[in-house]
Design an enzyme around this catalytic site. Sequence first.
Site, PDB file in Angstrom:
ATOM      1  N   HIS A 231     -36.407   7.561  85.666  1.00 54.50           N
ATOM      2  CA  HIS A 231     -36.388   7.339  87.115  1.00 54.50           C
ATOM      3  C   HIS A 231     -37.609   8.012  87.747  1.00 54.50           C
ATOM      4  O   HIS A 231     -38.214   7.490  88.695  1.00 54.50           O
ATOM      5  CB  HIS A 231     -35.100   7.921  87.697  1.00 54.50           C
ATOM      6  CG  HIS A 231     -34.817   7.483  89.102  1.00 54.50           C
ATOM      7  ND1 HIS A 231     -33.845   8.071  89.876  1.00 54.50           N
ATOM      8  CD2 HIS A 231     -35.367   6.519  89.881  1.00 54.50           C
ATOM      9  CE1 HIS A 231     -33.809   7.490  91.055  1.00 54.50           C
ATOM     10  NE2 HIS A 231     -34.723   6.540  91.085  1.00 54.50           N
TER      11      HIS A 231
ATOM     12  N   HIS B 151     -32.600  10.138  83.923  1.00 55.23           N
ATOM     13  CA  HIS B 151     -33.242  10.888  85.005  1.00 55.23           C
ATOM     14  C   HIS B 151     -34.765  10.861  84.846  1.00 55.23           C
ATOM     15  O   HIS B 151     -35.506  10.641  85.809  1.00 55.23           O
ATOM     16  CB  HIS B 151     -32.785  12.349  84.970  1.00 55.23           C
ATOM     17  CG  HIS B 151     -31.470  12.605  85.616  1.00 55.23           C
ATOM     18  ND1 HIS B 151     -31.166  12.190  86.897  1.00 55.23           N
ATOM     19  CD2 HIS B 151     -30.371  13.278  85.170  1.00 55.23           C
ATOM     20  CE1 HIS B 151     -29.933  12.577  87.206  1.00 55.23           C
ATOM     21  NE2 HIS B 151     -29.437  13.239  86.178  1.00 55.23           N
TER      22      HIS B 151
ATOM     23  N   HIS C 161     -28.417  10.313  79.115  1.00 59.31           N
ATOM     24  CA  HIS C 161     -28.266  10.672  80.532  1.00 59.31           C
ATOM     25  C   HIS C 161     -29.552  11.312  81.065  1.00 59.31           C
ATOM     26  O   HIS C 161     -30.082  10.905  82.111  1.00 59.31           O
ATOM     27  CB  HIS C 161     -27.086  11.638  80.695  1.00 59.31           C
ATOM     28  CG  HIS C 161     -26.845  12.066  82.112  1.00 59.31           C
ATOM     29  ND1 HIS C 161     -25.897  11.463  82.917  1.00 59.31           N
ATOM     30  CD2 HIS C 161     -27.417  13.027  82.877  1.00 59.31           C
ATOM     31  CE1 HIS C 161     -25.913  12.035  84.112  1.00 59.31           C
ATOM     32  NE2 HIS C 161     -26.837  12.992  84.113  1.00 59.31           N
ATOM     33  N   GLU C 162     -30.037  12.317  80.365  1.00 59.66           N
ATOM     34  CA  GLU C 162     -31.226  13.029  80.840  1.00 59.66           C
ATOM     35  C   GLU C 162     -32.470  12.147  80.770  1.00 59.66           C
ATOM     36  O   GLU C 162     -33.359  12.262  81.623  1.00 59.66           O
ATOM     37  CB  GLU C 162     -31.423  14.327  80.058  1.00 59.66           C
ATOM     38  CG  GLU C 162     -30.254  15.310  80.156  1.00 59.66           C
ATOM     39  CD  GLU C 162     -29.846  15.649  81.582  1.00 59.66           C
ATOM     40  OE1 GLU C 162     -30.688  15.527  82.500  1.00 59.66           O
ATOM     41  OE2 GLU C 162     -28.678  16.022  81.800  1.00 59.66           O
TER      42      GLU C 162
END
Length: 648
Positions: free
Chosen positions: A446, A443, A439-440
């Site tokens: 991105h 981020h 998940h991190e």
Amino acid sequence: MFSIFNANDIDKKDKAIREKLESNKNFISQLIQNKEPNFLNFLAPYQRIQTELGDLVTEISHLNSVKNSEKTQKIYSDLLPILSEYYTDLGQNEEIFTILLKIQETDQTLDIEQKKVLENEIRDFRLSGVGLDPNKKSRLKEIRAKQSDLSNQFSQNVLNATNAFELILGEEDVEGIPESDRLAAKTTEGKYKFTLQFPSYIAYMTYGKNREIRKKLYEAYVTRAPENGPILAEILKLRSEEAGLLGFDTYAELSLVSKVADSPKQVLDFLEDLGKKAKPIAIQERNDLKAFAKDQGLDTLEPYDMSFYSEAYKKSLFSYDEEVYKPYLEKETVLSGTFQFLEKLLGIQFVKVQTDVWDPTVLCYDIHVKAETRARLYLDLEVRQDKKGGAWMHNWKPHYKDETGTQTLPVAFVVASFPKSTKEIPSLLRPSDVVTLFHELGHALHHLLSKVNQPFVSGVNGVEWDAVEFPSQFLENFAYEPKVLELFAFHYQTKEPIPRSFIDTMVRAKNFMSAMGVIRQLEFAIFDMKIHMEPCDENKVQEILNSVRKDISVMIPPSYNKFQNSFSHIFAGGYAAGYYSYKWAELLSANAYFKFVDHGVFDPKLAEKFRTIVLERGGSVSAMELFREFYGKDPDTEALLRLNGIAA
């Protein structure tokens, strides 16, 4: 020179920020004198100096999170009102606003990125109070400074309360606790220390057989920082006043101006529609769990029993035990395999580099795409006493080119609270930890893969808040893919690959109690939106929370549960009237994820499309436009239900 990552140099960092603030003010005064302003001679240098200041502030806020001390707390707290005053004055500067409007009207050379920067800046200046009379401007300035201070207090109170609690237990009280967690908890006196730090807390709540100890831990966890009750009420009062000054009926409406969603009603309709579909299944899940617990001799299932009996029930249904997987998920091996996965999925490479770091456990990598160095990533993954709990990505530097054409490469930090490695045993992860890591990293990628040249819309900058979770949730879904797990799941001692039967079991167990998980997130999101739709004191906040729980929840917590006092996402983070973003973005991520799965996971053409459209263009284009360009149409809610194992 001083090291940006040395907490001992924080006084020098403090001085550098204060000097930069004055330098920026003087530079802006000169910029305003420009008689023929355009994007290149005004907005380009304006972005650069603000980005440089942001980089300096990030260094202190980052150290306050990962090397927290009384000194970092004080310096960071003392800076916040000064920074708030600076940004409020800036946002209310009528001369800058007038110049921006003039550039929008006269500069015919703007590209898409520049137009988006200008559009966002004009919107944000209006939201900062441009055009208000002097008294209202002054009051808005006071409100913003006070909000910043209160949010910092809120966060610090949660951290202090978390660190202040501990339980020292004997051998008889840790029966059933996995060996790695027992080793992490063992003291030099041969006892076991359990705290409210999440890895420690969840270990006992999931595996600790002593119900009274679970109850004591639960009570301590959900009653943390009672002093935050009045603080959150004051924050809500100030937000409501801020919205009124800016011409909005509620803070919820103000919050949505810069998001994809159109109105609070649209958000609530979306959340409540999901609730209607998920709640009947969640009720059945709860009833099944109650029946299982009763078979185990427990007449009344309480909230502090949920993790323990859920884990036991999962084992009975699927023979699934997260602890069984930990020997196959050693942190360093997982990282290495994750990098292999990302190379196959997105065509990117990670190259380890040796450089200054703030703790010996921190790792650093350069990211390459087609042999080109594109970014730098720092990973700080193990729990520490002086590090705030939880997991997050902190963007430090964006990709951009300044007015001279000089390029800055992006940098980001990924921070987590994974089990600490010891002399006896390395850091071993649970499958849920791998999900957090993915998940991190979503981020981070991105932000780091951006090719946007304007810093205000590069990477995660300028991305609508309710879409910023899209790439992170997209990536976390792959943590359950067999083709992905086979890349890094090897026993840390024998080096044997994880048995395929283990993977199959984990995939089958993935959506265990998923409807209850959806309902819990909907509870948080609806509560968040509603307390920002009307004036709320501390009692009203509790009334709304009780009402939301009555409508949506399937497991009502005891009255002493004051989770709102540690709900940092909305009171000390960026999610105020925006917690729904997790589900909103999950809608996008589910559709994108299944597009990859339905193409066999590793599809070079699809990967190129996702990287170049979604990841590389950052906030330069509306997230929904980018999604449609990648996906070919609007997202389908059926994919979200499919992801959670919920039948339509």
